[in-house]
Design a protein around this motif. Structure first.
Motif, mmCIF file in Angstrom:
data_model
loop_
_atom_site.group_PDB
_atom_site.id
_atom_site.type_symbol
_atom_site.label_atom_id
_atom_site.label_comp_id
_atom_site.label_asym_id
_atom_site.label_seq_id
_atom_site.Cartn_x
_atom_site.Cartn_y
_atom_site.Cartn_z
ATOM 1 N N MET A 28 2.154 -0.705 8.320
ATOM 2 C CA MET A 28 3.056 -0.292 9.387
ATOM 3 C C MET A 28 4.422 0.027 8.773
ATOM 4 N N LYS A 29 4.976 1.156 9.147
ATOM 5 C CA LYS A 29 6.263 1.583 8.575
ATOM 6 C C LYS A 29 7.333 0.519 8.795
ATOM 7 N N ASP A 30 8.050 0.175 7.724
ATOM 8 C CA ASP A 30 9.093 -0.848 7.757
ATOM 9 C C ASP A 30 10.091 -0.509 6.656
ATOM 10 N N ASP A 31 11.306 -0.179 7.027
ATOM 11 C CA ASP A 31 12.296 0.282 6.049
ATOM 12 C C ASP A 31 12.939 -0.874 5.298
ATOM 13 N N TRP A 32 12.110 -1.736 4.703
ATOM 14 C CA TRP A 32 12.634 -2.891 3.964
ATOM 15 C C TRP A 32 13.233 -2.471 2.624
ATOM 16 N N ASN A 33 12.799 -1.314 2.109
ATOM 17 C CA ASN A 33 13.327 -0.826 0.830
ATOM 18 C C ASN A 33 13.935 0.549 1.058
ATOM 19 N N PRO A 34 15.212 0.617 1.427
ATOM 20 C CA PRO A 34 15.829 1.910 1.763
ATOM 21 C C PRO A 34 15.879 2.885 0.600
ATOM 22 N N ALA A 35 15.713 2.404 -0.642
ATOM 23 C CA ALA A 35 15.757 3.295 -1.803
ATOM 24 C C ALA A 35 14.452 4.064 -1.988
ATOM 25 N N ALA A 36 13.381 3.646 -1.306
ATOM 26 C CA ALA A 36 12.073 4.270 -1.478
ATOM 27 C C ALA A 36 11.883 5.417 -0.490
ATOM 28 N N VAL A 37 11.023 6.348 -0.854
ATOM 29 C CA VAL A 37 10.662 7.430 0.067
ATOM 30 C C VAL A 37 9.879 6.864 1.249
ATOM 31 N N TYR A 38 8.996 5.900 0.961
ATOM 32 C CA TYR A 38 8.189 5.293 2.020
ATOM 33 C C TYR A 38 8.135 3.786 1.780
ATOM 34 N N SER A 39 8.265 3.014 2.845
ATOM 35 C CA SER A 39 8.073 1.567 2.726
ATOM 36 C C SER A 39 7.428 1.052 4.007
ATOM 37 N N GLY A 40 6.693 -0.038 3.884
ATOM 38 C CA GLY A 40 5.965 -0.570 5.029
ATOM 39 C C GLY A 40 5.583 -2.022 4.844
ATOM 40 N N HIS A 41 4.885 -2.533 5.850
ATOM 41 C CA HIS A 41 4.492 -3.937 5.905
ATOM 42 C C HIS A 41 3.073 -4.015 6.428
ATOM 43 N N ALA A 42 2.260 -4.907 5.871
ATOM 44 C CA ALA A 42 0.870 -5.087 6.323
ATOM 45 C C ALA A 42 0.556 -6.569 6.380
ATOM 46 N N SER A 43 -0.302 -6.933 7.331
ATOM 47 C CA SER A 43 -0.670 -8.334 7.518
ATOM 48 C C SER A 43 -2.167 -8.460 7.727
ATOM 49 N N THR A 44 -2.712 -9.570 7.270
ATOM 50 C CA THR A 44 -4.077 -9.950 7.578
ATOM 51 C C THR A 44 -4.158 -11.469 7.443
ATOM 52 N N THR A 45 -5.349 -12.028 7.582
ATOM 53 C CA THR A 45 -5.548 -13.455 7.356
ATOM 54 C C THR A 45 -6.783 -13.661 6.495
ATOM 55 N N ALA A 46 -6.817 -14.780 5.794
ATOM 56 C CA ALA A 46 -7.996 -15.191 5.025
ATOM 57 C C ALA A 46 -8.431 -16.560 5.528
#
Length: 570
Positions: free
Chosen positions: A227-245
């Protein structure tokens, strides 16, 4: 340099005249893939120099079985010598070709020495030599052709990040049977060849897998959407992903994360550009002595309804309602996540599972809503949180409109106020198609897997087990009234939705068409402050296809709508 390993190259490399300090055993090879019974061959991807003068050897493997994942413990059957047998290699081997899964660091004075990786599986032993031969130097941090670099990854939004095949490592603890949240933040330069069109796929994709451990690990979604998430403004694209084990036995585990950019698995053979992560997990035995839920029954409107009660009656009530083709056990993977803070109950709606069938064939949305009304009244529940998927989502919308004073929050999963004739007809055809059932539960699970390719097998298997029964002729059929289709008709519920006053969220699958954009816009103008969240790439069951991300959305909604910090964030 483009490097692709094949069995013939492995054999040739064994003859290198570099005066190795370690003599590798003879190897045997099998080249034809089979479902099971075949061996595993290590893959030497090459080597690269580190900033401190040491060198890293990059390795993957090829499991020649197409279905059999293998467990090969560290020892004579899985050793890297000299200096081993344990040099950080996997003990759990996935099927097929796995690129650059780990590295071995050797000293600056390694020179012309060699290591050898021996793997024995299904009676077949394969050995590969590892060295600093100049032919096998690689550049895993930059693809010279277009200047592409690997994605960055981090296990903490504000923590350290890393790129490349030497893994970013973190440690966690878990309990047997308790889902362990796995969050990762990624960013990338999104490079493509000059003049080329960017692919339509996401710039970064993730794959979780088991690397080591005493028992099987189950991922809610091994390939979670980013999911798009601008956590790294220096990057062209940044995002976040979650799951469980989820872990079935105590012990020490290692989970492996591969983060790919558009260059794909193995960087198309160029040994760039992907990044690795490792999560070392210490799993403890569960101390829970009570069953996770109890089966309860209640009589409403002349019918005996079955429901699952997950305990904590002193907490605020949280009721979950399934869809037209499901049962209460659909929520077995969700209910425990809220048990600490809520009194969670999941109902088999009339005509489904272990609840009574309606003698009159009364299966309109309003009929289900009357049952929910009687259920809440008899149990004297107030300040209720409601979650419904599909038909269950329509039911909770109706109830929330009829009794706004009793509903604290409303969560509707991939369903709105409208059911078209197309949707109604599709279910009628499904009932006719499934009338003769299946020869076994396994055959039923296989059918569900084909129709729900993004849903983990354990969720589908629980649904098949609790939602089906054996007919007198031995066939497996659904535990539901065939007359359900008579009430599954075109429906429009705006008169009820217009009366909803509680905090409300609609969580929709991006690939689903059940709540089209025009309906979403009408919802925004009808329900004050409504939230609409679309989960890209998912279908009609987002909670099953991407459980961790769905949970994050729900938890955030609960926290915001309650005005206090939800316990999962503590």
């Amino acid at each position: 340099m483009k490097l692709v390993w094949v069995a013939a190259v492995f054999a040739a490399l064994c003859a290198w005249g570099q005066a190795p300090a370690y003599k590798a055993p003879e190897a045997t090879y099998s080249v034809e893939p089979h479902e099971s019974g075949q061996g595993v061959t290590g893959a030497f991807e090459g080597w690269f120099k580190n900033a401190d003068g040491t060198f890293s050897l990059l390795l993957g493997y090829y499991n020649r079985n197409t279905k059999e994942e293998l467990e090969i413990p560290i020892g004579s059957g899985n050793s890297i010598e000299p200096g081993g047998p344990d040099r950080g290699q996997p003990t759990h081997f996935l099927t097929g070709r796995q690129w650059g899964t780990f590295t071995i660091t050797v000293p600056a004075d390694f020179g012309g020495k060699q290591l050898a990786w021996t793997l024995t599986a299904n009676g077949q032993t394969n050995v590969i030599p590892l060295s600093l031969n100049s032919l096998w130097e690689v550049s895993p941090f930059k693809e010279e052709g277009i200047g592409n670099t690997p994605p960055f990854l981090s296990f903490d939004k504000s923590g350290p990040s890393l790129q490349g095949p030497k893994p970013l490592v973190t440690a966690m603890t878990a309990t047997v049977g308790g889902p362990l949240p796995l969050d990762v933040w990624v960013s990338d330069d999104a490079k493509v060849a000059q003049g080329a069109e960017p692919p339509r796929t996401p710039p970064v994709t993730l794959t979780w897998s088991q690397f080591r451990g005493p028992a099987k690990v189950a991922f809610a979604d091994a390939r979670p959407s980013v999911m798009k998430d601008d956590w790294n403004p220096a990057a062209v694209y940044s995002g976040h992903a979650s799951t469980t084990a989820t872990f079935s036995a105590p012990g020490d585990y290692v989970l492996h994360l591969t983060v790919n950019d558009w260059s794909g698995d193995g960087g198309r053979g160029f040994q760039c550009c992907w990044s690795n992560g490792e999560v070392k997990v210490t799993v403890k035995a569960s101390t829970a002595s009570a069953a996770p839920y109890t089966d309860q029954f209640i009589r409403v409107n002349g019918l005996r309804l079955h429901y699952l009660d997950w305990g904590n009656p002193g907490k605020p009530p949280f009721i979950m309602l399934h869809g037209i083709a499901r049962v209460a056990h659909q929520f077995d993977h969700l209910a425990p996540e809220f048990r600490a803070d809520y009194h969670v109950m999941a109902i088999d709606i009339r005509g489904h599972g272990d609840s009574d069938w309606s003698p009159e064939g009364a299966y309109l949305v309003q009929d289900y809503a009357k049952d929910l009304e009687a259920f809440i009244n008899q149990l004297d529940l107030d300040n209720v949180t409601l979650l419904g998927n599909s038909t269950g989502g329509r039911v909770v919308q109706v109830y929330a409109g009829l009794h706004p004073e009793r509903v604290a929050r409303l969560i509707s999963e991939d369903v709105g106020p409208e059911r078209t004739n197309e949707i109604a007809s599709a279910f009628t055809r499904q009932v006719e198609r499934e009338a003769n059932g299946w020869a076994s539960e396994d055959e039923l699970v296989g059918s569900l897997e084909r129709g729900n390719p993004k849903t983990p097998e354990e969720i589908l298997r629980a649904y098949a087990h609790f939602g089906s029964k054996r007919r007198e002729d031995g066939r497996i059929v659904w535990k539901r009234d065939p007359n359900l289709a008579k009430g599954f008709v075109p429906t429009e519920l705006w008169e009820y939705v217009g009366e909803i006053t509680c905090p409300t969220i609609y969580i929709l699958g991006g690939e689903s068409r059940i709540v089209p954009p025009e309906t979403q816009e009408k919802l925004k103008s009808t329900i004050p402050g409504v939230q609409i969240v679309v989960m890209p790439g998912l279908g009609h069951y987002p909670d099953q296809e991407s459980t961790a991300e769905f949970l994050n959305i729900v938890r955030r909604f609960l926290a915001e709508s309650s005005g206090s910090q939800y316990s999962a964030y503590r």
